[in-house]
Design an enzyme around this catalytic site. Sequence first.
Site, PDB file in Angstrom:
ATOM      1  N   LYS A 281     110.467  24.264  12.393  1.00 25.69           N
ATOM      2  CA  LYS A 281     110.053  25.237  11.363  1.00 25.69           C
ATOM      3  C   LYS A 281     111.095  25.278  10.242  1.00 25.69           C
ATOM      4  O   LYS A 281     110.759  25.176   9.057  1.00 25.69           O
ATOM      5  CB  LYS A 281     109.910  26.622  11.967  1.00 25.69           C
ATOM      6  CG  LYS A 281     109.843  27.761  10.940  1.00 25.69           C
ATOM      7  CD  LYS A 281     109.681  29.125  11.542  1.00 25.69           C
ATOM      8  CE  LYS A 281     110.937  29.874  11.749  1.00 25.69           C
ATOM      9  NZ  LYS A 281     111.539  30.481  10.543  1.00 25.69           N
ATOM     10  N   ASN A 282     112.374  25.422  10.607  1.00 27.36           N
ATOM     11  CA  ASN A 282     113.391  25.669   9.582  1.00 27.36           C
ATOM     12  C   ASN A 282     113.737  24.430   8.777  1.00 27.36           C
ATOM     13  O   ASN A 282     114.335  24.539   7.707  1.00 27.36           O
ATOM     14  CB  ASN A 282     114.622  26.323  10.204  1.00 27.36           C
ATOM     15  CG  ASN A 282     114.300  27.753  10.646  1.00 27.36           C
ATOM     16  OD1 ASN A 282     113.281  28.315  10.237  1.00 27.36           O
ATOM     17  ND2 ASN A 282     115.133  28.319  11.488  1.00 27.36           N
TER      18      ASN A 282
ATOM     19  N   CYS B 235     112.415  38.042   8.872  1.00 28.98           N
ATOM     20  CA  CYS B 235     112.740  38.958   9.974  1.00 28.98           C
ATOM     21  C   CYS B 235     113.758  39.999   9.500  1.00 28.98           C
ATOM     22  O   CYS B 235     114.634  39.712   8.694  1.00 28.98           O
ATOM     23  CB  CYS B 235     113.335  38.193  11.142  1.00 28.98           C
ATOM     24  SG  CYS B 235     112.226  36.950  11.789  1.00 28.98           S
TER      25      CYS B 235
ATOM     26  N   ARG C  95     119.710  41.146   4.243  1.00 25.46           N
ATOM     27  CA  ARG C  95     119.670  39.675   4.162  1.00 25.46           C
ATOM     28  C   ARG C  95     119.919  39.302   2.702  1.00 25.46           C
ATOM     29  O   ARG C  95     119.026  38.954   1.968  1.00 25.46           O
ATOM     30  CB  ARG C  95     118.334  39.145   4.677  1.00 25.46           C
ATOM     31  CG  ARG C  95     118.193  39.336   6.174  1.00 25.46           C
ATOM     32  CD  ARG C  95     116.994  38.627   6.761  1.00 25.46           C
ATOM     33  NE  ARG C  95     117.226  37.195   6.919  1.00 25.46           N
ATOM     34  CZ  ARG C  95     116.352  36.389   7.560  1.00 25.46           C
ATOM     35  NH1 ARG C  95     115.229  36.884   8.022  1.00 25.46           N
ATOM     36  NH2 ARG C  95     116.600  35.100   7.702  1.00 25.46           N
TER      37      ARG C  95
ATOM     38  N   ASP D 183     119.295  32.156  16.808  1.00 25.84           N
ATOM     39  CA  ASP D 183     117.839  32.192  16.983  1.00 25.84           C
ATOM     40  C   ASP D 183     117.431  32.021  18.441  1.00 25.84           C
ATOM     41  O   ASP D 183     116.244  32.102  18.753  1.00 25.84           O
ATOM     42  CB  ASP D 183     117.158  31.109  16.130  1.00 25.84           C
ATOM     43  CG  ASP D 183     117.322  31.413  14.653  1.00 25.84           C
ATOM     44  OD1 ASP D 183     117.102  30.502  13.844  1.00 25.84           O
ATOM     45  OD2 ASP D 183     117.710  32.557  14.321  1.00 25.84           O
TER      46      ASP D 183
ATOM     47  N   ARG E 152     104.396  32.811  13.395  1.00 24.44           N
ATOM     48  CA  ARG E 152     105.161  32.234  12.276  1.00 24.44           C
ATOM     49  C   ARG E 152     105.935  30.996  12.724  1.00 24.44           C
ATOM     50  O   ARG E 152     106.229  30.110  11.943  1.00 24.44           O
ATOM     51  CB  ARG E 152     106.155  33.259  11.710  1.00 24.44           C
ATOM     52  CG  ARG E 152     105.560  34.374  10.885  1.00 24.44           C
ATOM     53  CD  ARG E 152     106.649  35.212  10.244  1.00 24.44           C
ATOM     54  NE  ARG E 152     107.649  34.353   9.640  1.00 24.44           N
ATOM     55  CZ  ARG E 152     108.964  34.634   9.645  1.00 24.44           C
ATOM     56  NH1 ARG E 152     109.406  35.744  10.207  1.00 24.44           N
ATOM     57  NH2 ARG E 152     109.823  33.810   9.088  1.00 24.44           N
TER      58      ARG E 152
HETATM   59  C1  EPZ Z   1     118.257  30.900   8.413  1.00 24.98           C
HETATM   60  O1  EPZ Z   1     118.185  32.175   7.800  1.00 24.98           O
HETATM   61  C2  EPZ Z   1     117.106  30.847   9.392  1.00 24.98           C
HETATM   62  N1  EPZ Z   1     115.842  30.964   8.662  1.00 24.98           N
HETATM   63  C3  EPZ Z   1     117.224  31.965  10.426  1.00 24.98           C
HETATM   64  O2  EPZ Z   1     116.216  31.716  11.404  1.00 24.98           O
HETATM   65  C4  EPZ Z   1     118.582  31.866  11.135  1.00 24.98           C
HETATM   66  O3  EPZ Z   1     118.741  32.998  11.945  1.00 24.98           O
HETATM   67  C5  EPZ Z   1     119.715  31.784  10.124  1.00 24.98           C
HETATM   68  O4  EPZ Z   1     119.473  30.740   9.156  1.00 24.98           O
HETATM   69  C6  EPZ Z   1     121.061  31.488  10.795  1.00 24.98           C
HETATM   70  O5  EPZ Z   1     120.957  30.245  11.472  1.00 24.98           O
HETATM   71  C7  EPZ Z   1     115.346  29.859   8.069  1.00 24.98           C
HETATM   72  O6  EPZ Z   1     115.929  28.787   8.137  1.00 24.98           O
HETATM   73  C8  EPZ Z   1     114.040  30.021   7.330  1.00 24.98           C
HETATM   74  P1  EPZ Z   1     121.958  32.569   6.643  1.00 24.98           P
HETATM   75  P2  EPZ Z   1     119.124  32.466   6.499  1.00 24.98           P
HETATM   76  O7  EPZ Z   1     121.917  32.523   5.163  1.00 24.98           O
HETATM   77  O8  EPZ Z   1     119.273  31.239   5.711  1.00 24.98           O
HETATM   78  C9  EPZ Z   1     124.808  36.207   5.442  1.00 24.98           C
HETATM   79  C10 EPZ Z   1     114.319  32.041  12.681  1.00 24.98           C
HETATM   80  O9  EPZ Z   1     114.292  32.692  13.742  1.00 24.98           O
HETATM   81  N2  EPZ Z   1     124.495  35.830   4.058  1.00 24.98           N
HETATM   82  O10 EPZ Z   1     122.545  31.425   7.389  1.00 24.98           O
HETATM   83  O11 EPZ Z   1     118.587  33.685   5.840  1.00 24.98           O
HETATM   84  C11 EPZ Z   1     123.589  36.754   6.173  1.00 24.98           C
HETATM   85  O12 EPZ Z   1     123.442  38.144   5.931  1.00 24.98           O
HETATM   86  C12 EPZ Z   1     115.084  32.590  11.516  1.00 24.98           C
HETATM   87  O13 EPZ Z   1     113.820  30.913  12.527  1.00 24.98           O
HETATM   88  C13 EPZ Z   1     125.175  36.480   3.024  1.00 24.98           C
HETATM   89  O14 EPZ Z   1     126.012  37.359   3.246  1.00 24.98           O
HETATM   90  O15 EPZ Z   1     120.501  32.835   7.215  1.00 24.98           O
HETATM   91  C14 EPZ Z   1     123.933  36.459   7.621  1.00 24.98           C
HETATM   92  O16 EPZ Z   1     124.806  37.452   8.114  1.00 24.98           O
HETATM   93  C15 EPZ Z   1     115.487  34.045  11.717  1.00 24.98           C
HETATM   94  N3  EPZ Z   1     124.893  36.120   1.740  1.00 24.98           N
HETATM   95  C16 EPZ Z   1     124.701  35.134   7.528  1.00 24.98           C
HETATM   96  O17 EPZ Z   1     125.159  35.029   6.176  1.00 24.98           O
HETATM   97  C17 EPZ Z   1     123.969  35.135   1.445  1.00 24.98           C
HETATM   98  O18 EPZ Z   1     123.778  34.846   0.239  1.00 24.98           O
HETATM   99  C18 EPZ Z   1     123.873  33.908   7.857  1.00 24.98           C
HETATM  100  O19 EPZ Z   1     122.708  33.930   7.064  1.00 24.98           O
HETATM  101  C19 EPZ Z   1     123.300  34.492   2.510  1.00 24.98           C
HETATM  102  C20 EPZ Z   1     123.584  34.849   3.817  1.00 24.98           C
END
Ligand code: EPZ
Length: 428
Positions: free
Chosen positions: A22-23, A117, A122, A305, A397
């Site tokens: 998916k991702n 989610c 986020r 995840d 999803r």
């Molecule tokens: C991706 O989300 C995945 N989604 C999530 O999977 C997964 O949990 C996550 O990566 C971590 O592996 C998709 O790929 C569509 P991040 P993403 O940016 O990109 C902080 C699932 O179950 N952050 O790596 O949104 C954020 O708050 C889903 O498939 C900032 O502070 O995650 C978090 O604490 C759920 N500023 C951490 O970084 C930013 O600009 C990691 O978030 C971006 C993120």
Amino acid sequence: MEKFVINGGNALKGTVKISGAKNAAVAILPAVLLSDSPCTVENLPEISDVSTILKSMSALGADIKAINKSSVVIDPRPVKSYVVTKEMAEGMRASSYFLGALLGRTHHARVAPPGGCDFGVRPIDQHIKGFEALGAKVIIESGMVDAKAKALYGSSVYLDKVSVGATINIMLAAVKAKGLTVIENAAREPHIVDLANFLNSMGANIMGAGTGVIKIRGVENLHGTVYSIIPDQIEAGTYMVAAAATGGDVLVENVTPKHLESIIAKLVEAGATVNEYDEAIRVSMKKPPKKCNIQTMPHPGFPTDMQPQIATFLAIAEGTSIITEGVWDNRFRYVDQLTLMGADIQVDGKMAVITGVKGLKGAPVKAVDLRAGAAMVIAGLMASGITEITEIDHIDRGYERLTEKLSALGAQIKRVVVPKPSSNLKQA
Ligand code: EPZ
């Protein structure tokens, strides 16, 4: 609206084939917008996040033809628009990738803030930091994120937090920028590597994906390609944990074992038997799990995840396990639902203390988000009695043909329509 009804207590046995990731799919599909000719994308999972992304791309003007249920040909040439509205994005996180893809394509993108989610906040500040480093001006006005640039120039971006989304979005904006872009403290997930391989197959020049430093030398044009998405690490992990949690014996096929190392390590530590093959993993377990402590971290650490799923498994462990959530602020919302089934879990901030119980009991519960929903399914399969899970659109999803795949492993699970509550107001 529909719900899952599960009659638990059956050990899962047999073989399950894992679908495309998916991702990876939700990043690779928007990346097609960067191409100057049609791209064929294969091994797409049949999940609602993919259909949402394809609907958005078609609304932008792309010409999309399905070859079969898991492959599409997309011609981005008719795309004229650079606006992705809230309705088009349908509140999913990956809609943010249209920012990087459209900015990289025509130097202008206007996208509704991403949903997805609910794990607390986020933010996308690191995405914006990357776009601005490349020369874009980013403003948020009337509820839309607007990124615009006269031209995009390569630059160095240090991510303050390891972010999958920011890493992906900066790659998408940088592949056609003038000069060299270096992303430091980059995310290293398998889907980052898959996107880099996809873009390189279109003529991009990306080095270092999968490490903490990714270098992108901008190119003039990207051409069409034929590309097959990697297997889904988290879907595979979910079935591996379900096999162990039900005391079963399952061969999980179409996987990349290298992507599953941390999950395998924890299952073995908990007492499961795991056999690795070239593209398959066999998981079996005959006795209750042993307690183990888990800290979720960016790849190659234990994936966040998989946190709800492994917590459910450890709910019946001998002893007390501690899970520390190292990525999200609030990813334990599912614990209340597990407690309804007899789990003994105390949550304190980013830590959950799981005191193992003899077994879970079926109950009516709900899916609070995608992976929490997967955890509820595992709980229902492990529990004695009947478990009903509502709000399963979260699960749709990210899991293709879940009831079909689980039934083939001996699970008693079905999808049932929830009757609309009858309005008892007498007609005036
Ligand atoms: C991706 O989300 C995945 N989604 C999530 O999977 C997964 O949990 C996550 O990566 C971590 O592996 C998709 O790929 C569509 P991040 P993403 O940016 O990109 C902080 C699932 O179950 N952050 O790596 O949104 C954020 O708050 C889903 O498939 C900032 O502070 O995650 C978090 O604490 C759920 N500023 C951490 O970084 C930013 O600009 C990691 O978030 C971006 C993120």
